[in-house]
Write a protein that holds these residues in place. Structure first.
Motif, PDB file in Angstrom:
ATOM      1  N   PHE A  53      -7.244  77.038  76.691  1.00 19.37           N
ATOM      2  CA  PHE A  53      -5.911  76.735  77.207  1.00 19.37           C
ATOM      3  C   PHE A  53      -5.581  77.569  78.443  1.00 19.37           C
ATOM      4  N   GLN A  54      -6.087  78.807  78.491  1.00 17.35           N
ATOM      5  CA  GLN A  54      -5.782  79.686  79.616  1.00 17.35           C
ATOM      6  C   GLN A  54      -6.339  79.159  80.936  1.00 17.35           C
ATOM      7  N   TYR A  55      -7.350  78.290  80.870  1.00 18.59           N
ATOM      8  CA  TYR A  55      -7.949  77.726  82.083  1.00 18.59           C
ATOM      9  C   TYR A  55      -7.392  76.348  82.426  1.00 18.59           C
ATOM     10  N   LEU A  56      -6.557  75.796  81.561  1.00 20.88           N
ATOM     11  CA  LEU A  56      -6.023  74.451  81.801  1.00 20.88           C
ATOM     12  C   LEU A  56      -4.740  74.501  82.630  1.00 20.88           C
ATOM     13  N   PRO A  57      -4.544  73.528  83.533  1.00 20.70           N
ATOM     14  CA  PRO A  57      -3.234  73.396  84.190  1.00 20.70           C
ATOM     15  C   PRO A  57      -2.156  73.143  83.132  1.00 20.70           C
ATOM     16  N   LEU A  58      -0.931  73.479  83.477  1.00 16.21           N
ATOM     17  CA  LEU A  58       0.151  73.406  82.505  1.00 16.21           C
ATOM     18  C   LEU A  58       0.296  72.015  81.893  1.00 16.21           C
ATOM     19  N   LEU A  59       0.227  70.971  82.733  1.00 12.33           N
ATOM     20  CA  LEU A  59       0.420  69.615  82.233  1.00 12.33           C
ATOM     21  C   LEU A  59      -0.679  69.242  81.233  1.00 12.33           C
ATOM     22  N   ASP A  60      -1.935  69.578  81.550  1.00 17.89           N
ATOM     23  CA  ASP A  60      -3.040  69.301  80.628  1.00 17.89           C
ATOM     24  C   ASP A  60      -2.882  70.091  79.335  1.00 17.89           C
ATOM     25  N   ARG A  61      -2.410  71.314  79.458  1.00 10.05           N
ATOM     26  CA  ARG A  61      -2.188  72.152  78.277  1.00 10.05           C
ATOM     27  C   ARG A  61      -1.127  71.534  77.363  1.00 10.05           C
ATOM     28  N   ALA A  62      -0.063  71.001  77.992  1.00  9.44           N
ATOM     29  CA  ALA A  62       1.009  70.372  77.211  1.00  9.44           C
ATOM     30  C   ALA A  62       0.498  69.128  76.487  1.00  9.44           C
ATOM     31  N   HIS A  63      -0.319  68.327  77.189  1.00  9.56           N
ATOM     32  CA  HIS A  63      -0.887  67.138  76.546  1.00  9.56           C
ATOM     33  C   HIS A  63      -1.808  67.529  75.387  1.00  9.56           C
ATOM     34  N   ALA A  64      -2.611  68.560  75.584  1.00  8.29           N
ATOM     35  CA  ALA A  64      -3.539  69.004  74.547  1.00  8.29           C
ATOM     36  C   ALA A  64      -2.793  69.517  73.320  1.00  8.29           C
ATOM     37  N   SER A  65      -1.596  70.082  73.537  1.00  2.71           N
ATOM     38  CA  SER A  65      -0.829  70.640  72.420  1.00  2.71           C
ATOM     39  C   SER A  65      -0.366  69.578  71.441  1.00  2.71           C
ATOM     40  N   GLN A  66      -0.428  68.303  71.853  1.00  5.92           N
ATOM     41  CA  GLN A  66       0.025  67.216  70.989  1.00  5.92           C
ATOM     42  C   GLN A  66      -1.087  66.674  70.088  1.00  5.92           C
ATOM     43  N   VAL A  67      -2.293  67.246  70.207  1.00  5.34           N
ATOM     44  CA  VAL A  67      -3.428  66.757  69.415  1.00  5.34           C
ATOM     45  C   VAL A  67      -3.225  67.021  67.926  1.00  5.34           C
ATOM     46  N   CYS A  68      -2.807  68.257  67.597  1.00  4.11           N
ATOM     47  CA  CYS A  68      -2.626  68.612  66.187  1.00  4.11           C
ATOM     48  C   CYS A  68      -1.717  69.824  66.090  1.00  4.11           C
ATOM     49  N   ARG A  69      -1.347  70.161  64.856  1.00  2.00           N
ATOM     50  CA  ARG A  69      -0.431  71.277  64.638  1.00  2.00           C
ATOM     51  C   ARG A  69      -1.049  72.599  65.080  1.00  2.00           C
ATOM     52  N   SER A  70      -2.339  72.780  64.819  1.00  2.00           N
ATOM     53  CA  SER A  70      -3.010  74.028  65.197  1.00  2.00           C
ATOM     54  C   SER A  70      -2.996  74.230  66.711  1.00  2.00           C
ATOM     55  N   TRP A  71      -3.275  73.174  67.456  1.00  2.00           N
ATOM     56  CA  TRP A  71      -3.274  73.278  68.914  1.00  2.00           C
ATOM     57  C   TRP A  71      -1.865  73.509  69.442  1.00  2.00           C
ATOM     58  N   ASN A  72      -0.879  72.928  68.778  1.00  2.00           N
ATOM     59  CA  ASN A  72       0.502  73.150  69.197  1.00  2.00           C
ATOM     60  C   ASN A  72       0.918  74.600  68.975  1.00  2.00           C
ATOM     61  N   GLN A  73       0.407  75.201  67.901  1.00  2.17           N
ATOM     62  CA  GLN A  73       0.697  76.615  67.653  1.00  2.17           C
ATOM     63  C   GLN A  73       0.099  77.496  68.747  1.00  2.17           C
ATOM     64  N   VAL A  74      -1.124  77.154  69.150  1.00  3.83           N
ATOM     65  CA  VAL A  74      -1.761  77.908  70.244  1.00  3.83           C
ATOM     66  C   VAL A  74      -0.973  77.754  71.535  1.00  3.83           C
ATOM     67  N   PHE A  75      -0.477  76.547  71.790  1.00  5.35           N
ATOM     68  CA  PHE A  75       0.301  76.265  73.003  1.00  5.35           C
ATOM     69  C   PHE A  75       1.498  77.205  73.134  1.00  5.35           C
ATOM     70  N   HIS A  76       2.060  77.653  72.017  1.00  4.62           N
ATOM     71  CA  HIS A  76       3.250  78.513  72.039  1.00  4.62           C
ATOM     72  C   HIS A  76       2.933  79.983  71.811  1.00  4.62           C
ATOM     73  N   MET A  77       1.657  80.359  71.859  1.00  4.00           N
ATOM     74  CA  MET A  77       1.317  81.773  71.680  1.00  4.00           C
ATOM     75  C   MET A  77       1.781  82.587  72.883  1.00  4.00           C
ATOM     76  N   PRO A  78       2.311  83.791  72.667  1.00  4.44           N
ATOM     77  CA  PRO A  78       2.867  84.605  73.757  1.00  4.44           C
ATOM     78  C   PRO A  78       1.913  84.834  74.921  1.00  4.44           C
ATOM     79  N   ASP A  79       0.602  84.961  74.631  1.00  4.57           N
ATOM     80  CA  ASP A  79      -0.370  85.239  75.696  1.00  4.57           C
ATOM     81  C   ASP A  79      -0.365  84.176  76.795  1.00  4.57           C
ATOM     82  N   LEU A  80       0.011  82.944  76.457  1.00  2.00           N
ATOM     83  CA  LEU A  80       0.015  81.857  77.439  1.00  2.00           C
ATOM     84  C   LEU A  80       1.292  81.815  78.266  1.00  2.00           C
ATOM     85  N   TRP A  81       2.264  82.660  77.937  1.00  2.00           N
ATOM     86  CA  TRP A  81       3.560  82.581  78.614  1.00  2.00           C
ATOM     87  C   TRP A  81       3.947  83.881  79.300  1.00  2.00           C
TER      88      TRP A  81
END
Length: 434
Positions: A53-81
């Motif tokens: 996720f750290q290498y993905l553009p923001l829009l791609d990261r947001a789309h990837a976060s919709q794949v599953c609950r686990s990926w959505n949790q990663v999307f909101h981890m403090p390290d990414l923000w």
């Protein structure tokens, strides 16, 4: 008896060997058991997704976060923000990219306390986009920013706002951050009182301050920063804020050595701006305290406004002339800038700069980068200049159209001579045909 004793000894030795073998077997079993312990696959997978996720553009990261609950949790981890750039414009009048309003709401709601490295890029000149940036700033009450940049790619933007509205939003960050180390606020209505708030809350941590084109700041305001922020290492400001007192404050024993000082010398209306002169003793004190500082000066003046400059030695290392500059001024540069490393001249009129270039080559022993725009030079003088500077010229740029052929060198010959003295292949720049 002897045979019995030998038999007993043999049995004893055999028992010891068996015990030793059994002990080794247990150690091997224990070791194997340790190795084959099952890993925490859930945490391992989450770490891998986080790195992706750290290498993905923001829009791609947001789309990837919709794949599953686990990926959505990663999307909101403090390290990414911790690091985020808000891009703001008005979609009704611009096709440029902008940060979606719903994402901004999510960031403020869930991640404002995670933000540490933040910039606001206003990509159009609208007052509305600058207001949106201020509205976001004013909501960062739980933040602890380390860096903040306010970038306007098209003027006037922030300068169009009511000063009180801008200052109120900026003060929220100054008061709540407490550990701000880098602040870039060029072309904004920041003022002296807001700088005092900055100093009161971040004096121990501030290391970089860029504030060119801030008309509401006075020399006293920037002096307050220099007096209190003893860890300041990089500073960028307009010449009207530079004073003898400021240079002496930056040169005090309790202040760290400055690494980078950029000064913009700008005149919008010829003949209407009065430029003061900095004393040589102030420059001398400054360079004694910070002998390795990069002193960068950008000049955007008209010819008649150069009189206060280059009258005595100054420690400038990087010098840029954005408008036409006379032969006289360039001759004074050679006489007064012995620390010069880089020189870029936009234009100088129609008189060749032969003597001036030779003077600069003779006296500026550290010169390693030169760019000449519409500056006429004879081929012989240019070759002599390069010969005197030698291989230390890592960058050399001049338009072929301004080189004047003479009896010694033609345009076809000059690139061979220059290449020989530089120690690498070199050609003059060509004017675009479109």
């Amino acid at each position: 008896m002897k045979r019995g004793r030998k038999t007993n000894e043999a049995n004893s030795s055999s028992s010891e060997d068996a015990a030793e073998r059994e002990s080794k077997r247990h150690k091997v079993v224990e070791k194997k058991t340790t190795v084959v312990q099952s890993p925490d696959w859930a945490n391992l997978l989450q770490d891998i997704i986080l790195q992706v996720f750290q290498y993905l553009p923001l829009l791609d990261r947001a789309h990837a976060s919709q794949v599953c609950r686990s990926w959505n949790q990663v999307f909101h981890m403090p390290d990414l923000w911790r690091c985020f750039e808000f891009e703001l414009n008005q979609p009704a009048t611009s096709n440029l990219r902008t940060t979606h309003p719903e994402l901004i709401k999510q960031i403020i709601k869930r991640h404002s306390n995670h933000l540490q490295y933040v910039s606001f890029k206003v990509v159009d000149s609208s007052k509305e986009s600058a207001e949106a940036a201020c509205d976001i700033l004013s909501q960062l009450v739980n933040c602890s920013l380390k860096t903040l940049g306010l970038i306007s790619t098209a003027r006037p933007s922030f300068m169009d706002l009511p000063k009180s509205h801008f200052i109120s939003a900026l003060t929220v960050v100054f008061v709540n951050s407490k550990s701000l180390s880098s602040l870039k606020i060029d072309d904004t209505p920041v003022d002296d009182p807001s700088l005092k708030v900055l100093v009161a809350n971040n004096s121990d941590t501030l290391k970089l301050l860029k504030m060119s084109s801030c008309p509401h700041v006075s020399p006293a305001g920037i002096l307050c920063v220099a007096d209190q922020c003893h860890g300041l290492r990089e500073l960028a400001l307009n010449y009207h804020l530079l004073s003898d007192e400021l240079l002496l404050a930056l040169s005090s024993e309790k202040h760290v050595r400055l690494e980078h000082l950029r000064i913009d010398v700008v005149s919008e209306n010829p003949g209407q701006t009065q430029f003061h002169t900095i004393q040589k003793s102030s420059w001398d004190a400054f360079i004694r305290h910070s002998p390795k500082v990069n002193l960068v000066m950008y000049f955007f003046l008209y010819e008649e406004e150069f009189d206060p400059f280059f009258r005595y030695e100054i420690p400038v290392t990087h010098l840029y002339f954005g408008r036409s500059v006379s032969k006289d001024v360039l001759g004074r540069v050679g006489m007064t800038c012995p620390r010069l490393v880089e020189l870029v001249v936009c234009a100088n009129g129609l008189r060749p700069l032969d003597e001036e270039l030779i003077c600069i080559a003779e006296r500026c022993k550290y010169l390693s980068a030169v760019g000449l725009g519409e500056c006429e030079v004879s081929c012989s003088a240019f070759v002599e200049f390069v010969k005197m500077c030698g291989g230390r010229l890592s960058q050399l740029s001049i338009m072929e159209e301004v080189l004047i052929p003479d009896q010694k060198y033609s345009l076809e010959q000059i690139h061979w001579e220059v290449s020989k003295h530089l120690g690498r292949v070199w050609f003059p720049d060509m004017m675009p045909t479109w």
